[in-house]
Design a protein around this motif. Structure first.
Motif, PDB file in Angstrom:
ATOM      1  N   THR A 140       0.852  -1.191   0.000  1.00  0.00           N
ATOM      2  CA  THR A 140       0.000   0.000   0.000  1.00  0.00           C
ATOM      3  C   THR A 140       0.889   1.242   0.000  1.00  0.00           C
ATOM      4  O   THR A 140       2.098   1.166   0.272  1.00  0.00           O
ATOM      5  N   GLY A 141       0.288   2.379  -0.243  1.00  0.00           N
ATOM      6  CA  GLY A 141       1.028   3.640  -0.192  1.00  0.00           C
ATOM      7  C   GLY A 141       1.649   3.862   1.179  1.00  0.00           C
ATOM      8  O   GLY A 141       2.777   4.331   1.298  1.00  0.00           O
ATOM      9  N   GLU A 143       2.546   1.530   3.344  1.00  0.00           N
ATOM     10  CA  GLU A 143       3.666   0.595   3.521  1.00  0.00           C
ATOM     11  C   GLU A 143       4.898   1.073   2.753  1.00  0.00           C
ATOM     12  O   GLU A 143       6.018   0.986   3.268  1.00  0.00           O
ATOM     13  N   GLN A 144       4.686   1.604   1.561  1.00  0.00           N
ATOM     14  CA  GLN A 144       5.811   2.152   0.795  1.00  0.00           C
ATOM     15  C   GLN A 144       6.449   3.318   1.528  1.00  0.00           C
ATOM     16  O   GLN A 144       7.682   3.421   1.589  1.00  0.00           O
TER      17      GLN A 144
END
Length: 173
Positions: A140-141, A143-144
Motif C-alpha cells: 500500500t502507499g 507501507e511504501q
C-alpha cells in the motif's frame, strides 16, 4: 567419484557435491562474481576458524581464475529435511544464533571488510527504491512510505559497531 548438482533455487547458484573415495563428501562452489569469491575466500581463511572446529565447512582449495572453492561438507544434516518438532526448531535457531554471535565477534575487520561494512547502511538505504519497485502493487502507499522512512533513518544512524556477518543465513528448503 559421483557428482550431483547441489545448487540452490537461485539463478546464480552453482554448487556441485562430490562423493570421493571412502564416501567423503566435498563441494565445489563457483562464486557469481569476483567480489563474492574474494569475500567468501577471506571468510574461510580468517573468520570461519572463530566458529570452532567442525562447526562449518573448511576451505580445502580455491582457484581465483575460475572463482571456484573446494569445501568440505558442513557437519550434520540439513534441518528442514529432519521433520523437527517446534522445540527442536527452537534449539536449531538457538545454535544458529550462537554461531552468528561468534561470527560477529570473530575479530577486527580487515581494511576491505571494514570499508564494505561502513558503506552497508548507505547501500541498504539506497536499495530501498529498487525493492519497492520490485514489490510493485503488493504494498500500500502507507507501507511504501514506511519503507522510505526507515531508509531515511538508516542515513542518519551514524557510526555503529562493525563486525562480520553471515550474508546468507537462512533455512534451506
Amino acid at each position: 567419484m559421483a557428482v550431483r548438482d547441489a545448487s540452490h533455487d537461485w539463478h546464480r547458484s552453482r554448487v556441485w557435491e562430490l562423493e570421493v573415495t571412502g564416501g567423503a563428501h566435498r563441494y565445489v562452489k563457483v562464486s557469481p562474481s569476483v567480489k563474492f569469491f574474494t569475500r567468501e575466500t577471506r571468510a574461510y581463511h580468517h573468520v570461519v576458524p572463530a566458529l570452532g572446529h567442525s562447526r562449518a565447512p573448511q576451505l580445502l582449495d580455491s582457484r581465483a581464475d575460475d572463482l571456484a572453492l573446494l569445501l568440505t561438507a558442513a557437519p550434520g544434516a540439513p534441518a528442514p529435511g529432519l521433520g523437527l518438532t517446534s522445540d527442536e526448531w527452537r534449539a536449531v535457531h538457538a545454535q544458529a544464533g550462537m554461531l552468528c554471535a561468534r561470527l560477529h565477534e570473530a575479530g577486527e575487520l580487515g581494511l576491505d571488510d571494514r570499508a564494505e561494512a561502513e558503506g552497508s547502511l548507505e547501500a541498504a538505504a539506497d536499495g530501498a527504491e529498487k525493492y519497492l519497485a520490485r514489490a510493485g502493487g503488493r504494498l500500500t502507499g502507507g507501507e511504501q512510505q514506511l519503507v522510505r522512512d526507515y531508509a531515511a533513518q538508516l542515513r542518519r544512524v551514524g557510526q555503529v559497531p562493525l563486525g562480520y556477518i553471515h550474508g546468507d543465513n537462512q533455512e534451506l528448503h
